[in-house]
Scaffold this motif. Structure first.
Motif, PDB file in Angstrom:
ATOM      1  N   GLU A 117      -9.852  -3.326  -1.860  1.00 44.80           N
ATOM      2  CA  GLU A 117     -10.665  -2.122  -1.678  1.00 44.80           C
ATOM      3  C   GLU A 117     -11.861  -2.353  -0.762  1.00 44.80           C
ATOM      4  O   GLU A 117     -12.370  -1.408  -0.160  1.00 44.80           O
ATOM      5  CB  GLU A 117     -11.136  -1.589  -3.035  1.00 44.80           C
TER       6      GLU A 117
ATOM      7  N   LEU B  21       0.816  -1.216   0.000  1.00 39.10           N
ATOM      8  CA  LEU B  21       0.000   0.000   0.000  1.00 39.10           C
ATOM      9  C   LEU B  21       0.847   1.263   0.000  1.00 39.10           C
ATOM     10  O   LEU B  21       0.457   2.287  -0.586  1.00 39.10           O
ATOM     11  CB  LEU B  21      -0.954  -0.014   1.189  1.00 39.10           C
TER      12      LEU B  21
ATOM     13  N   LYS C 152       1.436   4.749   4.571  1.00 40.86           N
ATOM     14  CA  LYS C 152       2.225   5.910   4.182  1.00 40.86           C
ATOM     15  C   LYS C 152       2.908   6.532   5.395  1.00 40.86           C
ATOM     16  O   LYS C 152       4.020   7.071   5.303  1.00 40.86           O
ATOM     17  CB  LYS C 152       1.329   6.949   3.521  1.00 40.86           C
TER      18      LYS C 152
ATOM     19  N   ARG D  82       0.625   4.077  -3.074  1.00 37.72           N
ATOM     20  CA  ARG D  82       0.516   5.541  -2.952  1.00 37.72           C
ATOM     21  C   ARG D  82       1.581   6.228  -3.812  1.00 37.72           C
ATOM     22  O   ARG D  82       1.314   7.226  -4.478  1.00 37.72           O
ATOM     23  CB  ARG D  82       0.675   5.960  -1.486  1.00 37.72           C
TER      24      ARG D  82
ATOM     25  N   GLN E   1      -4.203   2.567   3.618  1.00 39.73           N
ATOM     26  CA  GLN E   1      -3.226   3.268   2.780  1.00 39.73           C
ATOM     27  C   GLN E   1      -2.549   4.387   3.566  1.00 39.73           C
ATOM     28  O   GLN E   1      -1.332   4.576   3.473  1.00 39.73           O
ATOM     29  CB  GLN E   1      -3.906   3.852   1.548  1.00 39.73           C
TER      30      GLN E   1
END
Length: 464
Positions: free
Chosen positions: A419, A389, A462, A393, A458
């Motif tokens: 998703e 993930l 990040k 991004r 996600q």
């Protein structure tokens, strides 16, 4: 010279007139994508022609190969019983109907082989509209659920409802509905839930019109699709039956070697997106392609026959005589394959890949993930969900888009479309994926983690 030429032509014509023409009429279910190795791929790649016998009693024979596509097993069975088709592929429960229908007509059919399935039951599923607040089968009490009647998904639905202590006859309203009708109905919120077979639960998810709340693996009830043949045809042309099965084995080998390539071919023929096809046919897929009669599949067939009785449709059909594995064993032998070794092997198609970011071999498959980018021929693989993930991004920041993102349910070990999955992030930043929201809640409580949706996962990846 003219007389000699005329004589030669006459002899050739006479020889042609005497040559036997043998029909090989095959019914397929193209959109039921785990039938692909018993139909669509054989047809599109012309694999049957490679193996049809051409010597001995078949020397000089002309083959009339006919293909006909169906959206379900019932009409395919009707044409087999009417002697319009010789071979067909369908699921375990429709296959049982096939055997019973043949017996009722004073004939017999043979269940030749499994093509693809799950000894745990994954593949069948229950979905709700994307906007629905429902997250479990228990919450369907008092609601309307549609399903293709007499399908393998119908049996799964009844078992799933009963497992919640609900009465399928009183506590829910079950109506019949084909998948092509259910899709628009889900999108318009005209039904509250829909149960279906391969690949429609995942297809509706992928198209953004539904969310899967239940997978057949939760019922632990084996399910599969396979190929059948009319008994008289098999008796008369056993070598042709073996040829068909050898073609199916080659189709299996080809898609195992290049799942993305043939997932795209299936999309081209059926319109079912390659990302969904890969979910099933790629490494560690939602179902396992398997041509052997494992005990679980034999038991599933026996259960289907018992289900017929429960539905008031008595039949003398017996699993032990309906299944005849001599043909698939002969096909394995002729193809240089070991049937007994495959019979004992329960492994899914192995993932042999390096992490797309670190380049290191992937050796732990509990939390593996994959990203298939639009415009790329191969899926990128990752050792961890957070690694995938975070890279997604980055890739999206470069203007790239994913056609499919894959994770694996930590409980049932089944492949999911990311998703619509629920995620848990623990104190170390490790992400785990779950089909069921309640399973994610339980795991989060156990590890003192936090439940996240895809966007939240996600963001967590990040932030690492």
């Amino acid at each position: 010279m003219k007389k000699l030429a005329f004589l030669a032509l006459s002899l050739a014509l006479a020889s042609g007139a005497d040559a036997e023409t043998i029909r090989v009429a095959i019914g397929t279910q193209d959109t039921t994508i785990n039938c692909a190795t018993g139909g669509l791929l054989i047809r599109e790649l012309k694999l049957l022609e490679k193996y049809l016998p051409k010597d001995g009693k078949y020397k000089g024979v002309t083959y009339d190969i006919q293909w006909k596509n169906f959206t379900s097993g019932a009409p395919l069975t009707n044409e087999m019983v009417a002697d319009k088709l010789d071979i067909g592929s369908m699921a375990d429960f429709p296959g049982t109907n096939n055997g019973a229908a043949f017996l009722k007509a004073g004939k017999s059919s043979i269940f030749l082989t499994v093509l693809s399935g799950s000894t745990l039951g994954s593949g069948n599923g229950i979905v709700v509209p994307k906007s629905s607040a429902v997250t479990s089968v228990a919450e369907l009490k008092g609601r309307t659920i549609s399903v293709p009647f007499a399908s393998t998904a119908h049996g799964m639905l009844l078992r799933a409802i009963a497992a919640q202590g609900l009465d399928p006859q009183k506590d829910v309203n079950i109506i019949t509905q084909a998948p092509e009708v259910a899709g628009p109905a889900l999108q318009a919120n005209k039904i509250e839930a829909h149960a279906d077979f391969v690949p429609f639960a995942e297809l509706f998810e992928h198209r953004g019109i539904a969310r899967k709340i239940y997978d057949g693996a939760q019922a632990n009830a084996p399910t599969y699709h396979g190929s059948l043949v009319a008994g008289e045809y098999a008796k008369k042309y056993p070598e042709i039956v073996v040829a068909f099965l050898r073609a199916a084995l080659e189709a299996d080998r080809l898609i195992a070697a290049e799942p993305e390539k043939y997932s795209e071919l299936i999309e081209k023929v059926t319109g079912i997106e390659a990302a969904v096809n890969y979910l099933y046919h790629g490494p560690l897929g939602l179902q396992t392609r398997d041509n052997t009669w494992k005990p679980e599949y034999r038991k599933a067939l026996a259960t289907s026959i018992e289900t017929l009785k429960l539905m008031g449709r008595e039949s003398p059909l017996k699993a032990e005589t309906f299944i005849d594995d001599q043909y698939i064993r002969a096909a394995f032998k002729a193809s240089g394959l070991d049937y007994e070794a495959k019979l004992k092997n329960y492994d899914k198609l192995a993932l042999k890949a390096n992490d797309a970011v670190t380049g290191k071999p992937i050796v732990d498959f509990q939390r593996v993930a994959g990203i298939w980018l639009i415009g790329e021929p191969k899926v990128r693989h990752y050792a961890t969900i957070e690694g995938a993930l975070a890279d997604l991004r980055k890739l999206e920041g470069e203007g790239k888009k994913a056609r499919g993102v894959y994770v694996h349910d930590l409980v049932h070990r089944i492949k999911l479309l990311a998703e619509n999955a629920s995620f848990v992030v623990d104190g170390k930043g490790q992400l785990s994926a779950f089909l069921q929201k309640d399973a994610a809640n339980a795991y989060a409580a156990a590890v003192k983690g936090k439940v996240l949706d895809f966007a939240g996962a996600q963001a967590a990846a990040k932030a690492r």
